[in-house]
Design an enzyme around this catalytic site. Structure first.
Site, PDB file in Angstrom:
ATOM      1  N   LYS A  82      28.978 100.942  41.161  1.00  0.00           N
ATOM      2  CA  LYS A  82      29.847  99.927  40.459  1.00  0.00           C
ATOM      3  C   LYS A  82      30.462  99.920  42.329  1.00  0.00           C
ATOM      4  O   LYS A  82      30.593  97.666  41.936  1.00  0.00           O
ATOM      5  CB  LYS A  82      31.224 100.582  40.684  1.00  0.00           C
ATOM      6  N   LYS A  86      20.492 100.516  31.676  1.00  0.00           N
ATOM      7  CA  LYS A  86      20.809 101.275  30.184  1.00  0.00           C
ATOM      8  C   LYS A  86      22.184  99.902  28.989  1.00  0.00           C
ATOM      9  O   LYS A  86      22.498  98.764  30.115  1.00  0.00           O
ATOM     10  CB  LYS A  86      22.510 101.785  30.815  1.00  0.00           C
ATOM     11  N   LYS A 121      28.369  97.037  29.049  1.00  0.00           N
ATOM     12  CA  LYS A 121      29.028  96.371  28.701  1.00  0.00           C
ATOM     13  C   LYS A 121      28.950  95.373  29.693  1.00  0.00           C
ATOM     14  O   LYS A 121      29.697  93.527  29.743  1.00  0.00           O
ATOM     15  CB  LYS A 121      30.800  96.613  28.558  1.00  0.00           C
TER      16      LYS A 121
END
Ligand code: TYM
Length: 333
Positions: A114, A196, A199
């Site tokens: 991130k 993966k 969102k």
């Protein structure tokens, strides 16, 4: 009362991966762990570790609350609440930061991933996020924590922190165990099946949202990336796309991968994809209908108030005890 605790961040509309890896699993676990109380929450404090618009947060917090209930969780033995409404989560996070080593946080894969994506700088909150998550769990002395595969490392750190505190302050926390579903713990992207389903993926075609229209769901599945071999066989490494679709079907229908393989032995990818699309559409249609009935209802707010009240009592007591245990404040006579 024994507790099972888990949370989901309100960082976008719920996708099929999060649904199968968490909410659908909670629904199943409610039938298995009948002597446990479930504490499920919207992890909004986690969501602001990356800058978010206020209106976006408000909308997604509400949407996610309604989806939790619409997905079929039974209201008995369930407290559903919004993390930031329980002050003890922030307090516990700070206390646990003082037990967490920088090196441990630097090793977190999610932090590294991130942090790399942040263009305007990395917040301290993103770095200390695992301590906040540990607090979410330890506040309630959770015995089990159902999560998808990507949260394993955070759970390991939570267990280490619990043990570290327990070694110094005679068994203060319950050391939680992760509950990772056998099937569905890692649903992959429909366009890049080695990644993966997420969102935050820029490509909207990579995922299915729970509230997507039926025709969009069908389109996304029919155009999911697969290999050119045309046999329906589970092989994550060489056939990640088709294996992902098999996993989706198995997680929804509870059929084993072997049964699915046998049923579609002679089928084409086209026929199999149509069946997967049917299964997904049938699973999501009633959720959507219940969601529409719930989203603006008083029932939802009342349930969230009740959940907060239940959680607050336990959490406040635990954090005050922890303050006291480690020597903060005054000693009561
Ligand atoms: P979050 O919001 O990223 O995801 C919520 C849950 O969904 C699972 N999940 C998936 N499972 C299968 N396939 C996927 N593609 C997929 N994507 C997400 C995640 O593993 C997770 O279980 N930090 C947590 C939220 C949290 C939490 C907690 C969880 C905060 N405090 C305390 C448990 C206990 C998170 O960001 O999950």
């Amino acid at each position: 009362m024994k507790h099972i605790v888990s949370g989901i961040q309100p960082t976008g509309s719920l996708n099929l991966g999060t649904y199968l890896g968490s909410i659908k699993n909670f629904v199943k676990l409610q039938d298995t762990y009948t002597d446990h109380h479930f504490l499920l929450f919207i992890a909004d404090l986690h969501a602001i570790t990356i800058p978010r618009e206020k209106a976006f947060l408000r909308k997604t917090i509400k949407e996610l609350s309604a989806l939790y209930l619409a997905a079929g969780l039974k209201k008995e033995r369930l407290s559903l609440f919004i993390q930031s409404e329980i002050e003890a989560h922030s307090q516990m996070a700070y206390l646990l930061q003082c037990f967490t080593y920088m090196g441990e946080l630097e090793r977190m894969t999610q932090f590294k991933e991130k942090a790399q994506k942040q263009e305007k700088g990395v917040t301290a909150g993103l770095f200390t996020y695992p301590s906040l998550m540990a607090g979410d769990i330890l506040l309630y002395d959770a015995e089990y924590v159902p999560v998808g595969d990507d949260q394993k490392q955070h759970l390991e750190l939570t267990r280490d922190l619990a043990e570290r505190v327990n070694n110094r302050f005679d068994d203060f926390f319950t050391v939680p165990k992760p509950l990772i579903p056998e099937v569905g713990a890692r649903i992959m992207s429909l366009t890049e099946p080695n990644k993966k389903m997420s969102k935050s993926d820029e490509n909207v075609k990579s995922r299915i949202l729970l509230l997507d229209d039926e025709n969009i769901i069908r389109k996304r599945i029919m155009s999911a990336v697969t290999d050119s071999d045309q046999t329906i066989r589970f092989d994550k490494e060489n056939k990640p796309g088709i294996s992902n679709l098999m996993t989706i079907m198995s997680a929804i229908t509870n059929q084993s991968i072997e049964t699915i393989e046998a049923s579609y032995k002679d089928a084409t990818y086209q026929t199999f994809k149509q069946s997967v699309a049917d299964v997904v559409v049938n699973e999501l249609a009633p959720i959507k209908a219940r969601y529409n009935a719930l989203i603006n209802s008083k029932e939802l707010d009342a349930f969230l108030d009740e959940g907060a009240e239940y959680a607050r009592k336990i959490a406040m007591k635990k954090v005050m005890k922890f303050n006291h245990k480690i020597g903060l404040g005054r000693k009561r006579k």
